[in-house]
Design an enzyme around this catalytic site. Sequence first.
Site, PDB file in Angstrom:
ATOM      1  N   CYS A   2       0.817  -1.049  -0.007  1.00 57.09           N
ATOM      2  CA  CYS A   2       0.065   0.085   0.087  1.00 57.09           C
ATOM      3  C   CYS A   2       0.837   1.355   0.084  1.00 57.09           C
ATOM      4  O   CYS A   2       1.958   1.370   0.782  1.00 57.09           O
ATOM      5  CB  CYS A   2      -0.768   0.137   1.345  1.00 57.09           C
ATOM      6  N   ARG A  27       4.162  -0.423  -4.657  1.00 55.46           N
ATOM      7  CA  ARG A  27       3.825  -0.925  -3.277  1.00 55.46           C
ATOM      8  C   ARG A  27       2.476  -1.695  -3.025  1.00 55.46           C
ATOM      9  O   ARG A  27       2.341  -2.326  -2.245  1.00 55.46           O
ATOM     10  CB  ARG A  27       3.858   0.328  -2.179  1.00 55.46           C
ATOM     11  N   TRP A  74      -2.744  -2.849  -1.706  1.00 58.91           N
ATOM     12  CA  TRP A  74      -2.227  -4.283  -1.815  1.00 58.91           C
ATOM     13  C   TRP A  74      -3.363  -4.987  -0.873  1.00 58.91           C
ATOM     14  O   TRP A  74      -2.984  -4.869   0.196  1.00 58.91           O
ATOM     15  CB  TRP A  74      -0.906  -4.352  -1.645  1.00 58.91           C
ATOM     16  N   GLY A 101      -1.117  -1.446   6.535  1.00 55.04           N
ATOM     17  CA  GLY A 101      -0.936  -2.238   7.721  1.00 55.04           C
ATOM     18  C   GLY A 101      -2.115  -3.135   7.962  1.00 55.04           C
ATOM     19  O   GLY A 101      -2.959  -3.372   7.201  1.00 55.04           O
ATOM     20  N   GLU A 481      17.305 -18.648  -6.353  1.00 57.51           N
ATOM     21  CA  GLU A 481      16.819 -17.164  -6.855  1.00 57.51           C
ATOM     22  C   GLU A 481      16.381 -17.439  -8.329  1.00 57.51           C
ATOM     23  O   GLU A 481      15.353 -16.451  -8.685  1.00 57.51           O
ATOM     24  CB  GLU A 481      18.196 -16.463  -6.771  1.00 57.51           C
ATOM     25  N   LYS A 485      12.923 -16.073  -9.477  1.00 54.83           N
ATOM     26  CA  LYS A 485      12.489 -15.077 -10.397  1.00 54.83           C
ATOM     27  C   LYS A 485      11.606 -15.390 -11.404  1.00 54.83           C
ATOM     28  O   LYS A 485      10.522 -14.621 -11.821  1.00 54.83           O
ATOM     29  CB  LYS A 485      13.891 -14.668 -11.276  1.00 54.83           C
ATOM     30  N   GLU A 488       7.744 -15.951 -10.175  1.00 53.84           N
ATOM     31  CA  GLU A 488       6.909 -14.513  -9.575  1.00 53.84           C
ATOM     32  C   GLU A 488       6.840 -13.604 -10.601  1.00 53.84           C
ATOM     33  O   GLU A 488       5.833 -12.703 -10.475  1.00 53.84           O
ATOM     34  CB  GLU A 488       8.051 -13.778  -8.555  1.00 53.84           C
ATOM     35  N   HIS A 504      16.160 -37.507  -4.538  1.00 57.30           N
ATOM     36  CA  HIS A 504      15.479 -38.104  -3.669  1.00 57.30           C
ATOM     37  C   HIS A 504      14.070 -37.587  -3.818  1.00 57.30           C
ATOM     38  O   HIS A 504      13.275 -37.524  -2.793  1.00 57.30           O
ATOM     39  CB  HIS A 504      16.036 -37.398  -2.328  1.00 57.30           C
ATOM     40  N   LYS A 603       5.952  -4.629  -3.811  1.00 64.26           N
ATOM     41  CA  LYS A 603       7.379  -4.200  -3.158  1.00 64.26           C
ATOM     42  C   LYS A 603       6.910  -3.963  -1.828  1.00 64.26           C
ATOM     43  O   LYS A 603       6.130  -3.261  -1.243  1.00 64.26           O
ATOM     44  CB  LYS A 603       7.771  -3.238  -3.830  1.00 64.26           C
TER      45      LYS A 603
HETATM   46  C1  F6R Z   1      11.931 -11.366  -5.050  1.00 65.69           C
HETATM   47  C2  F6R Z   1      11.716 -10.107  -4.064  1.00 65.69           C
HETATM   48  C3  F6R Z   1      11.330 -10.523  -2.651  1.00 65.69           C
HETATM   49  C4  F6R Z   1      11.946  -9.599  -1.611  1.00 65.69           C
HETATM   50  C5  F6R Z   1      11.530 -10.007  -0.101  1.00 65.69           C
HETATM   51  C6  F6R Z   1      12.306  -9.325   0.647  1.00 65.69           C
HETATM   52  O1  F6R Z   1      12.137 -10.816  -6.132  1.00 65.69           O
HETATM   53  O2  F6R Z   1      11.813  -9.258  -4.280  1.00 65.69           O
HETATM   54  O3  F6R Z   1      11.316 -12.006  -2.386  1.00 65.69           O
HETATM   55  O4  F6R Z   1      13.491  -9.922  -1.766  1.00 65.69           O
HETATM   56  O5  F6R Z   1      10.223  -9.754  -0.199  1.00 65.69           O
HETATM   57  O6  F6R Z   1      12.511  -7.749   0.426  1.00 65.69           O
HETATM   58  P1  F6R Z   1      13.444  -6.754   1.100  1.00 65.69           P
HETATM   59  O7  F6R Z   1      14.955  -7.054   0.624  1.00 65.69           O
HETATM   60  O8  F6R Z   1      13.032  -5.380   0.889  1.00 65.69           O
HETATM   61  O9  F6R Z   1      13.240  -7.214   2.814  1.00 65.69           O
END
Ligand code: F6R
Length: 608
Positions: A2, A27, A74, A101, A481, A485, A488, A504, A603
Amino acid sequence: MCGIVAYIGQKDACPLLIDGIKRLDYRGYDSAGLVLIREGRLEMRRAAGRISALERKLDGDLGGATIGMAHTRWATHGPPTETNAHPHCDSSGKLAIVHNGIIENYRVLKQFLEDLGHTFDSETDTEILAKLIGHFYEGELEKAVRRALCEVRGTFGIAAVHADEPDVIVAARRGSPLIAVVGSDEYLIASDAAAIIQHTPHVIYLSDNEVAVVGRDGFHTTTLDAAPVTKEVEEIEWTLAQLDLGGHQHFMSKEIFEQPEAVRTCMRGRIDMDEGRVVLGGLSSVARELIKAKRIILTACGTAWHAGLVGEYLIEELARIPCETEYASEFRYRNPIVEDGTVVIAISQSGETIDTLAALREGRDKGAMALGIVNSVGSTIARETDAGVFLHVGPEIGVASTKAFVGQVTVLAMIAAFMGRRRHLSQSNCHAYLDALQGIPDLIEQALDLSTQTRKIAAELVEMDNWLYLGRGIQYPVALEGALKLKEISYIHAEGLPAAEMKHGPIALITEDMPVVVLAPQGHWYEKSLGNIEEVRSRGGRVIAIATEGDEQIAHLAEHVLYVPRAPELLQPLVTVIPLQLLAYHAAVLRGCDVDKPRNLAKAVTVE
Ligand code: F6R
């Protein structure tokens, strides 16, 4: 999660608020809304979907207001409909709030309000808070907000306005970030700097349980208990240009291609080649204690957790201190044993991830030294740590983290050398390692040339719905990772595994419809990785190998080979991750996905 922007000043608030939430939409982007005060009335517009849907509802009739608030959502409570979008009003319709929140005790508060005859239109916890503030309102918004928040359990960053008080915005936070911006004759409240950087770099970071009251000619800050608090005005170092696409189609691609420069900036001024050592100003106050650490716990979420797993190898290898990487969400709740000499290091791009923050606090409360590896200066984690190291990779806007990952690994590589050199690493060994580290940005640049090849591979395999990523040793976190990527942003199901684990169980999945990405650069684990490639091939799987340039042997085994430049084993993840980022990016574009705003994500995960 948000985005909040609120404005009071002399300018036309509506376009300014829309511009602000557009800059914050990473966000949260499932619905949006705004409220203005005009001629003693609240004017509210809300829409499900992106901000463009909200803009279509503004129909040019909202000019002239000089106070207002906007929100991009969000969803936590209730689906992303217009009715659930913020702002939410109290029962009089005169008071509105925007909120980031989660109100944990919303059921109790709702019952309390229902017993008093209040009814609710939405399914949100925010409407309950709005009505609670309205319930306590006796002509002074500031007092009502404070009074209501004393009843609230959970997290909030809120801004509130009241139609009868057109010269004041009240903001408060606990757990969700909020900044106040101080202009000459205008004030803003925002969830983060991206929304306001075009106005002024001068901001105040609110701490938990603080309230900011901004008016047309001044502001004051207090605690929730009304005790005055003096806040320092700080300067944001990011520029507006860093928040633009710079000719790229997506922020993710911009940020992938920024990585060589990001790593250079991250290392700038921190490596002293004459002395063969690392200089980390952010750790100088704790250096003596740090090098005596008996155990290091790295804690983080998502991509940052993967960076931590790489860091674990680096720290154990170079500093010879036991190190483990913990999911912050697990660490915070499992009553961890924290012995004397433990250092907890929280890794976070945003510095606001709620679980990472809570894990840091858990470690610190149990007596550990609390350090941070953070990108956002001024963020909550940065301010709550005893010391730490900033990434300095610039703002990361794409929801999928790329340059922050390489920044986090680079900082961990420097911390490992910083401690190693002070413990047992010889000057010449440290010198050689740092020399190689300084060469990494050039190697990343070379790896970025794989963009065209990764696009071709993605085009060939993009219809495959399940992918595996395999890696051994320090390449295992890179496999995780790469899989994260892909899943997501392209919504392709992908799993990362330590390569040996395939036998396994997961090997049962392998068919010709299963692309398997194998990280097999030359080094320690090379031969064993070749063995895994053979196993996949003999079951019809389609192998994409990430290999060291010049490796001809692997070309006979894998269907596709992505050659990366040679790097010392400990630093290879900084290079091998690049083709995996590119592969995911191209797959997502080819599938028509919204790369920068993937489904259901946001984010900065500021709620649990
Ligand atoms: C994946 C991604 C998330 C963040 C996670 C932690 O591409 O961006 O998995 O890495 O939410 O975020 P931060 O680093 O802001 O604590």
